[in-house]
Write a protein that holds these residues in place. Structure first.
Motif, mmCIF file in Angstrom:
data_model
loop_
_atom_site.group_PDB
_atom_site.id
_atom_site.type_symbol
_atom_site.label_atom_id
_atom_site.label_comp_id
_atom_site.label_asym_id
_atom_site.label_seq_id
_atom_site.Cartn_x
_atom_site.Cartn_y
_atom_site.Cartn_z
ATOM 1 N N THR A 1 90.312 44.181 -2.025
ATOM 2 C CA THR A 1 90.376 44.770 -3.363
ATOM 3 C C THR A 1 89.204 45.718 -3.598
ATOM 4 O OG1 THR A 1 89.098 43.021 -4.412
ATOM 5 C CG2 THR A 1 91.512 42.707 -4.303
ATOM 6 N N VAL A 2 89.354 46.541 -4.617
ATOM 7 C CA VAL A 2 88.292 47.452 -5.024
ATOM 8 C C VAL A 2 87.033 46.658 -5.350
ATOM 9 C CG1 VAL A 2 87.584 49.070 -6.840
ATOM 10 C CG2 VAL A 2 89.862 49.264 -5.809
ATOM 11 N N GLU A 3 87.182 45.532 -6.036
ATOM 12 C CA GLU A 3 86.028 44.702 -6.405
ATOM 13 C C GLU A 3 85.293 44.182 -5.177
ATOM 14 O OE1 GLU A 3 84.588 44.183 -9.432
ATOM 15 O OE2 GLU A 3 86.033 45.700 -10.040
ATOM 16 N N VAL A 4 86.028 43.729 -4.183
ATOM 17 C CA VAL A 4 85.401 43.225 -2.961
ATOM 18 C C VAL A 4 84.680 44.371 -2.253
ATOM 19 C CG1 VAL A 4 85.835 42.266 -0.665
ATOM 20 C CG2 VAL A 4 86.951 41.270 -2.656
ATOM 21 N N ALA A 5 85.309 45.531 -2.184
ATOM 22 C CA ALA A 5 84.679 46.688 -1.536
ATOM 23 C C ALA A 5 83.372 47.054 -2.237
ATOM 24 C CB ALA A 5 85.633 47.869 -1.518
ATOM 25 N N LEU A 6 83.374 47.037 -3.557
ATOM 26 C CA LEU A 6 82.151 47.343 -4.296
ATOM 27 C C LEU A 6 81.066 46.303 -4.014
ATOM 28 C CD1 LEU A 6 83.664 48.595 -7.644
ATOM 29 C CD2 LEU A 6 82.177 49.920 -6.124
ATOM 30 N N ALA A 7 81.449 45.043 -3.900
ATOM 31 C CA ALA A 7 80.479 43.985 -3.597
ATOM 32 C C ALA A 7 79.909 44.156 -2.186
ATOM 33 C CB ALA A 7 81.128 42.615 -3.746
ATOM 34 N N VAL A 8 80.768 44.492 -1.230
ATOM 35 C CA VAL A 8 80.307 44.729 0.147
ATOM 36 C C VAL A 8 79.356 45.921 0.170
ATOM 37 C CG1 VAL A 8 81.033 45.460 2.462
ATOM 38 C CG2 VAL A 8 82.315 43.680 1.246
ATOM 39 N N MET A 9 79.717 46.979 -0.547
ATOM 40 C CA MET A 9 78.885 48.171 -0.617
ATOM 41 C C MET A 9 77.507 47.829 -1.176
ATOM 42 S SD MET A 9 80.327 51.751 -2.095
ATOM 43 C CE MET A 9 81.920 51.738 -1.340
ATOM 44 N N SER A 10 77.491 47.035 -2.219
ATOM 45 C CA SER A 10 76.233 46.639 -2.838
ATOM 46 C C SER A 10 75.395 45.813 -1.869
ATOM 47 C CB SER A 10 76.518 45.844 -4.116
ATOM 48 O OG SER A 10 75.332 45.430 -4.712
ATOM 49 N N GLY A 11 76.022 44.861 -1.222
ATOM 50 C CA GLY A 11 75.318 44.014 -0.267
ATOM 51 C C GLY A 11 74.778 44.781 0.928
ATOM 52 N N ALA A 12 75.525 45.797 1.353
ATOM 53 C CA ALA A 12 75.110 46.611 2.500
ATOM 54 C C ALA A 12 74.144 47.720 2.092
ATOM 55 C CB ALA A 12 76.335 47.219 3.176
ATOM 56 N N ARG A 13 73.957 47.860 0.772
ATOM 57 C CA ARG A 13 73.073 48.909 0.241
ATOM 58 C C ARG A 13 73.433 50.282 0.794
ATOM 59 N NH1 ARG A 13 67.360 46.087 -0.889
ATOM 60 N NH2 ARG A 13 68.209 44.035 -1.283
ATOM 61 N N THR A 14 74.728 50.601 0.627
ATOM 62 C CA THR A 14 75.235 51.876 1.099
ATOM 63 C C THR A 14 76.101 52.501 0.027
ATOM 64 O OG1 THR A 14 76.399 52.987 2.918
ATOM 65 C CG2 THR A 14 77.285 50.858 2.214
ATOM 66 N N GLY A 15 76.321 53.781 0.110
ATOM 67 C CA GLY A 15 77.147 54.496 -0.859
ATOM 68 C C GLY A 15 78.552 54.761 -0.365
ATOM 69 N N HIS A 16 78.864 54.295 0.854
ATOM 70 C CA HIS A 16 80.209 54.497 1.388
ATOM 71 C C HIS A 16 80.558 53.381 2.374
ATOM 72 C CE1 HIS A 16 77.840 56.120 4.722
ATOM 73 N NE2 HIS A 16 78.899 55.860 5.472
ATOM 74 N N LEU A 17 81.846 53.211 2.587
ATOM 75 C CA LEU A 17 82.343 52.237 3.555
ATOM 76 C C LEU A 17 83.482 52.855 4.348
ATOM 77 C CD1 LEU A 17 82.648 49.109 1.246
ATOM 78 C CD2 LEU A 17 80.940 49.440 3.040
ATOM 79 N N VAL A 18 83.567 52.508 5.597
ATOM 80 C CA VAL A 18 84.703 52.870 6.431
ATOM 81 C C VAL A 18 85.827 51.886 6.111
ATOM 82 C CG1 VAL A 18 85.546 52.963 8.815
ATOM 83 C CG2 VAL A 18 83.260 53.820 8.258
ATOM 84 N N ILE A 19 87.039 52.388 5.983
ATOM 85 C CA ILE A 19 88.205 51.528 5.758
ATOM 86 C C ILE A 19 88.919 51.354 7.096
ATOM 87 C CG2 ILE A 19 90.403 51.244 4.562
ATOM 88 C CD1 ILE A 19 89.284 53.068 2.355
ATOM 89 N N ARG A 20 89.237 50.112 7.439
ATOM 90 C CA ARG A 20 89.934 49.814 8.699
ATOM 91 C C ARG A 20 91.261 49.117 8.402
ATOM 92 N NH1 ARG A 20 86.772 51.187 12.769
ATOM 93 N NH2 ARG A 20 84.520 51.181 12.474
ATOM 94 N N ASP A 21 92.242 49.380 9.254
ATOM 95 C CA ASP A 21 93.544 48.727 9.100
ATOM 96 C C ASP A 21 93.521 47.369 9.790
ATOM 97 O OD1 ASP A 21 93.893 49.176 11.848
ATOM 98 O OD2 ASP A 21 95.414 50.729 11.573
ATOM 99 N N GLY A 22 94.641 46.699 9.782
ATOM 100 C CA GLY A 22 94.737 45.366 10.369
ATOM 101 C C GLY A 22 94.424 45.312 11.852
ATOM 102 N N ASP A 23 94.531 46.454 12.539
ATOM 103 C CA ASP A 23 94.228 46.525 13.968
ATOM 104 C C ASP A 23 92.791 46.957 14.232
ATOM 105 O OD1 ASP A 23 96.819 45.778 14.743
ATOM 106 O OD2 ASP A 23 97.531 47.838 14.519
ATOM 107 N N GLY A 24 92.014 47.148 13.156
ATOM 108 C CA GLY A 24 90.627 47.542 13.311
ATOM 109 C C GLY A 24 90.406 49.035 13.448
ATOM 110 N N ARG A 25 91.486 49.816 13.326
ATOM 111 C CA ARG A 25 91.346 51.277 13.431
ATOM 112 C C ARG A 25 90.835 51.857 12.130
ATOM 113 N NH1 ARG A 25 96.973 51.250 16.159
ATOM 114 N NH2 ARG A 25 97.492 50.873 13.990
ATOM 115 N N ARG A 26 89.961 52.836 12.253
ATOM 116 C CA ARG A 26 89.431 53.532 11.077
ATOM 117 C C ARG A 26 90.553 54.341 10.430
ATOM 118 N NH1 ARG A 26 83.943 56.884 10.442
ATOM 119 N NH2 ARG A 26 84.514 57.994 8.553
ATOM 120 N N THR A 27 90.781 54.101 9.149
ATOM 121 C CA THR A 27 91.850 54.818 8.448
ATOM 122 C C THR A 27 91.326 55.686 7.317
ATOM 123 O OG1 THR A 27 92.251 52.970 6.951
ATOM 124 C CG2 THR A 27 93.563 53.045 8.987
#
Length: 80
Positions: free
Chosen positions: A19-45
């Motif tokens: 979810t958007v909320e989880v992504a924002l929490a991960v971003m905060s924890g990683a102290r970054t302004g962006h995240l790579v999105i990966r599909d179920g196979d681990g590919r960058r999407t």
């Protein structure tokens, strides 16, 4: 022999079904302004930024159940 990890593999990432909320929490924890999105196979999407997620969260289309896979590509308006 230990595999060599590239910088790209070490980039903070989330899965498209998060979810958007989880992504924002991960971003905060990683102290970054962006995240790579990966599909179920681990590919960058894709890539998502804090500003994109915060902008979507402020829109009328937002609910706390919206998953990253439901968002439109960067630069396009989110689906309602």
């Amino acid at each position: 022999m230990t595999p060599i990890h590239s910088q790209a593999a070490a980039e903070p990432h989330v899965w498209a079904d998060m979810t958007v909320e989880v992504a924002l929490a991960v971003m905060s924890g990683a102290r970054t302004g962006h995240l790579v999105i990966r599909d179920g196979d681990g590919r960058r999407t894709g890539l998502v930024t804090r500003d994109q997620l915060a902008g979507f969260r402020a829109s009328a289309a937002y609910t706390d159940r919206v998953r990253l896979s439901e968002l439109c590509p960067a630069g396009a308006a989110p689906r309602a």
